[in-house]
Write an enzyme that holds these catalytic residues in place. Structure first.
Site, short mmCIF file in Angstrom:
data_model
loop_
_atom_site.label_atom_id
_atom_site.label_comp_id
_atom_site.label_asym_id
_atom_site.label_seq_id
_atom_site.Cartn_x
_atom_site.Cartn_y
_atom_site.Cartn_z
N THR A 1 0.92 7.34 0.37
CA THR A 1 1.67 8.57 0.13
C THR A 1 1.04 9.31 -1.04
O THR A 1 0.88 8.74 -2.12
CB THR A 1 3.14 8.24 -0.17
OG1 THR A 1 3.70 7.53 0.95
CG2 THR A 1 3.96 9.49 -0.43
N LEU B 1 0.78 -1.25 0.00
CA LEU B 1 0.00 0.00 0.00
C LEU B 1 0.81 1.30 0.00
O LEU B 1 0.22 2.37 -0.05
CB LEU B 1 -1.00 0.05 1.17
CG LEU B 1 -2.16 -0.90 1.10
CD1 LEU B 1 -3.06 -0.71 2.32
CD2 LEU B 1 -2.98 -0.69 -0.17
N ASP B 2 2.13 1.23 0.07
CA ASP B 2 2.90 2.48 0.09
C ASP B 2 4.21 2.32 -0.66
O ASP B 2 5.28 2.69 -0.17
CB ASP B 2 3.14 2.92 1.54
CG ASP B 2 3.46 4.40 1.65
OD1 ASP B 2 3.22 5.16 0.67
OD2 ASP B 2 3.97 4.81 2.71
N ILE B 3 4.13 1.75 -1.87
CA ILE B 3 5.32 1.62 -2.70
C ILE B 3 5.68 2.99 -3.25
O ILE B 3 4.90 3.58 -4.00
CB ILE B 3 5.10 0.61 -3.85
CG1 ILE B 3 4.85 -0.79 -3.30
CG2 ILE B 3 6.28 0.62 -4.82
CD1 ILE B 3 6.02 -1.40 -2.55
N ASN C 1 10.40 4.01 0.29
CA ASN C 1 10.19 2.69 0.87
C ASN C 1 10.87 1.59 0.08
O ASN C 1 10.52 0.42 0.18
CB ASN C 1 8.70 2.40 1.01
CG ASN C 1 8.07 3.25 2.09
OD1 ASN C 1 8.76 3.72 3.00
ND2 ASN C 1 6.78 3.46 2.01
#
Length: 179
Positions: free
Chosen positions: A160, A121-123, A127
């Site tokens: 993000t 969910l936050d690639i 990260n």
């Protein structure tokens, strides 16, 4: 922050803080190896427990879960390198071969997570770490979730800005294609 001891680890430095959760560089008092300790919200324990069994060169490995009263810390491998964001800021542009190599490594790591039913969910470039041996590693599963069959939308909106997929804003449930 130095000289604080937590369950066999000595805190060396605070790396990051978001809300009440902190991430620390630490050193094992048993073998002297560097690790990263990350505060963990108890709601994330099922994902991190599942991650304990996953080992792959393109995913930051979870080495253990520490518990003290009602608080938890994740022990994860230390990656000697830099974030993709830092690399892009420094180099501005990657060669086609390097970009292809990173994309393949990213897909390999995501494939392992997705087979386990975990959606990151936050690639985003912050990260993704690039180690000194040029191995890409996916880090920070702080907002990851497990895919739930028969659920139409996610229960919380995360991600993000600029990188989050539309389904993360309540349009439908996040799935493997979200990453």
């Amino acid at each position: 922050t130095t000289n604080i001891h937590i369950n066999g680890y000595t805190i060396i430095a605070k790396l990051n803080q978001s809300q009440e959760l902190c991430t620390y560089l630490a050193k094992s008092t048993q073998n002297g190896e560097f690790v990263v300790l990350k505060d963990c919200d108890s709601t994330m324990l099922p994902i991190y427990r599942k991650r304990l069994t996953l080992r792959h060169k393109n995913i930051c490995n979870i080495l253990g879960i520490l518990q003290s009263n009602d608080s938890y810390m994740i022990v994860q491998e230390f990656i000697n390198g830099e974030s993709l964001e830092a690399k892009l800021s420094r180099e501005h542009l990657l060669s086609e071969d390097v970009a292809k190599n990173y994309i393949i490594q990213l897909c390999n790591g995501l494939n392992v997570l997705h087979k386990a039913g975990i959606i990151h969910l936050d690639i985003n470039p912050n990260n993704i770490m690039i180690s000194t041996d040029n191995t890409l590693k996916i880090i920070d599963l702080g907002i990851a979730r497990e895919y739930k069959k028969n659920q139409s939308t996610d229960t919380q909106i995360f991600g993000t800005v600029g990188y989050a997929a539309p389904e993360q804003f309540g349009f439908k449930q996040s799935n493997n294609s979200t990453d």
